[in-house]
Write an enzyme that holds these catalytic residues in place. Structure first.
Site, PDB file in Angstrom:
ATOM      1  N   HIS A 108      36.450  38.188  35.386  1.00  0.00           N
ATOM      2  CA  HIS A 108      37.105  36.983  35.889  1.00  0.00           C
ATOM      3  C   HIS A 108      36.851  36.868  37.390  1.00  0.00           C
ATOM      4  O   HIS A 108      36.243  37.748  38.003  1.00  0.00           O
ATOM      5  CB  HIS A 108      38.600  36.995  35.567  1.00  0.00           C
ATOM      6  N   HIS A 131      38.745  36.763  40.160  1.00  0.00           N
ATOM      7  CA  HIS A 131      39.573  37.293  41.244  1.00  0.00           C
ATOM      8  C   HIS A 131      38.738  38.215  42.136  1.00  0.00           C
ATOM      9  O   HIS A 131      37.862  38.943  41.664  1.00  0.00           O
ATOM     10  CB  HIS A 131      40.794  38.029  40.695  1.00  0.00           C
ATOM     11  N   ASP A 189      39.034  41.016  43.693  1.00  0.00           N
ATOM     12  CA  ASP A 189      38.881  42.469  43.526  1.00  0.00           C
ATOM     13  C   ASP A 189      37.905  42.831  42.414  1.00  0.00           C
ATOM     14  O   ASP A 189      37.638  44.012  42.178  1.00  0.00           O
ATOM     15  CB  ASP A 189      40.246  43.138  43.291  1.00  0.00           C
ATOM     16  N   HIS A 190      37.361  41.809  41.750  1.00  0.00           N
ATOM     17  CA  HIS A 190      36.369  42.046  40.701  1.00  0.00           C
ATOM     18  C   HIS A 190      34.990  41.484  41.045  1.00  0.00           C
ATOM     19  O   HIS A 190      34.035  41.758  40.319  1.00  0.00           O
ATOM     20  CB  HIS A 190      36.854  41.451  39.375  1.00  0.00           C
ATOM     21  N   HIS A 198      45.342  35.973  31.202  1.00  0.00           N
ATOM     22  CA  HIS A 198      45.559  36.224  32.618  1.00  0.00           C
ATOM     23  C   HIS A 198      45.846  34.883  33.288  1.00  0.00           C
ATOM     24  O   HIS A 198      45.836  33.834  32.644  1.00  0.00           O
ATOM     25  CB  HIS A 198      44.322  36.916  33.205  1.00  0.00           C
ATOM     26  N   ASP A 251      41.338  41.513  33.439  1.00  0.00           N
ATOM     27  CA  ASP A 251      42.769  41.670  33.596  1.00  0.00           C
ATOM     28  C   ASP A 251      43.456  40.903  32.468  1.00  0.00           C
ATOM     29  O   ASP A 251      43.046  39.804  32.125  1.00  0.00           O
ATOM     30  CB  ASP A 251      43.219  41.092  34.931  1.00  0.00           C
ATOM     31  N   HIS A 279      42.711  50.334  36.557  1.00  0.00           N
ATOM     32  CA  HIS A 279      43.271  49.181  37.274  1.00  0.00           C
ATOM     33  C   HIS A 279      44.743  49.433  37.614  1.00  0.00           C
ATOM     34  O   HIS A 279      45.624  48.620  37.380  1.00  0.00           O
ATOM     35  CB  HIS A 279      43.113  47.921  36.409  1.00  0.00           C
TER      36      HIS A 279
END
Length: 312
Positions: A62, A64, A66-67, A144, A215, A273
């Site tokens: 996805h 976001h 942090d990915h 999510h 997530d 995670h």
């Protein structure tokens, strides 16, 4: 196949855990497939057993940060190493424009092509995302705050163990013929005999399967995707004590991850995670998270950066 955890923290890096990334090393080739690419991933690769030049596919769950924040830098570095065959990048709508914008804004021109595949339709229509003669990849929609997808990599069944002694007893000389026989093919021998490879092989060996889900809050689609998997890597951002936060932020607790493994008949679970709030100095530690999950699914393990785990 085996996996190397390159980042196991949720949201932001900590002193001991980088943000999300995982490398899958294929057993039948020298390829590496990368799952998520948070900030600092290329530094983690340098410290690991992974060679960045072997990365051929990247799967993003996805959008976001942090990915994905590590992607532009990693691609730019790979460009300097002269990866001429290109890289396939699978992920959500918007991933292509994010990478294109980051590279063009920094005046970076790659020396190799990028091949983008948007996964939304594959997930919603339950279509195979990728397939060759050895592997196939499926994906599924997770739950999510933004569109997120889980991935499953399944090896196709492998030929049974080749009976060399039987071949020798029938005076079949070693060489390329053995390879064809091991594949179950019918072979014409130099002396005119025709032999069927299936007569020399044991029963087919079940291929390995690996699932990556993050997530997400608990999701029935994650259970379906993980059905009978050898290894499930599932996010476990919160402890059961913080379940209300998990529902608010649409992340999983330890129990949700363990429940997914249990209901899907997964053989092994690794939780990752983790929220940075859980440290060895706090009231709830990563070891406590592991114990929570193991109460529901005993064969649970705790991810840490640079952990290498076999799929089976």
């Amino acid at each position: 196949m085996n996996i190397t955890f390159l980042g196991t923290s949720s949201g932001v890096p900590s002193l001991t855990r980088n943000v999300s990334s995982l490398a899958l090393k294929l057993s039948q080739s020298s390829e590496v497939w990368l799952f998520d690419c948070g900030e600092g991933t290329q530094h983690q690769i340098m410290k690991s057993n992974i060679k960045s030049s072997q990365i051929k596919k990247i799967f993003i769950t996805h959008m976001h940060g942090d990915h994905i924040y590590g992607l532009p830098g990693l691609l730019a570095t790979l460009g300097l190493s002269g990866n001429s065959n290109g890289i396939e990048i699978y992920g959500p709508l918007g991933l292509r424009s994010f990478i294109s914008s980051a590279l063009s804004s920094s005046f970076c021109k790659l020396s190799f092509p990028l091949h983008f595949v948007e996964v939304e339709n594959f997930a919603s229509e339950n279509k195979i995302l990728f397939e060759n003669n050895k592997l196939k990849v499926n994906c599924a929609c997770l739950k999510h705050k933004i569109p997120a997808y889980g991935y499953r990599v399944s090896e196709k069944d492998k030929p049974g163990i080749f009976d060399i002694k039987k071949a020798e007893s029938m005076k079949i000389a070693p060489g390329p013929i053995y390879s064809k026989l091991q594949q179950g093919k019918e072979v014409l021998l130099p002396d005119g005999r025709t032999v069927n490879g299936k007569e020399f092989c044991g029963p087919p060996r079940k291929g390995e399967s690996f699932v990556y889900c993050t997530d997400t809050v608990f999701s029935e689609s994650a259970v379906s995707l993980s059905k009978n998997a050898d290894l499930l890597v599932h996010e476990s951002t919160f402890s059961q004590e913080d379940e209300s936060m998990a529902y608010e932020k649409l992340h999983s607790t330890t129990i949700m991850a363990a429940k997914t493994a249990l209901l899907s008949n997964t053989k092994k679970l690794i939780i990752t995670h983790l929220s940075p709030r859980y440290t060895s100095k706090n009231s709830i530690t990563p070891s406590d998270l592991l114990k929570e999950a193991q109460k529901v699914f005993p064969n649970t393990h705790l991810a840490k950066d640079f952990l290498v785990a076999d799929i089976k």
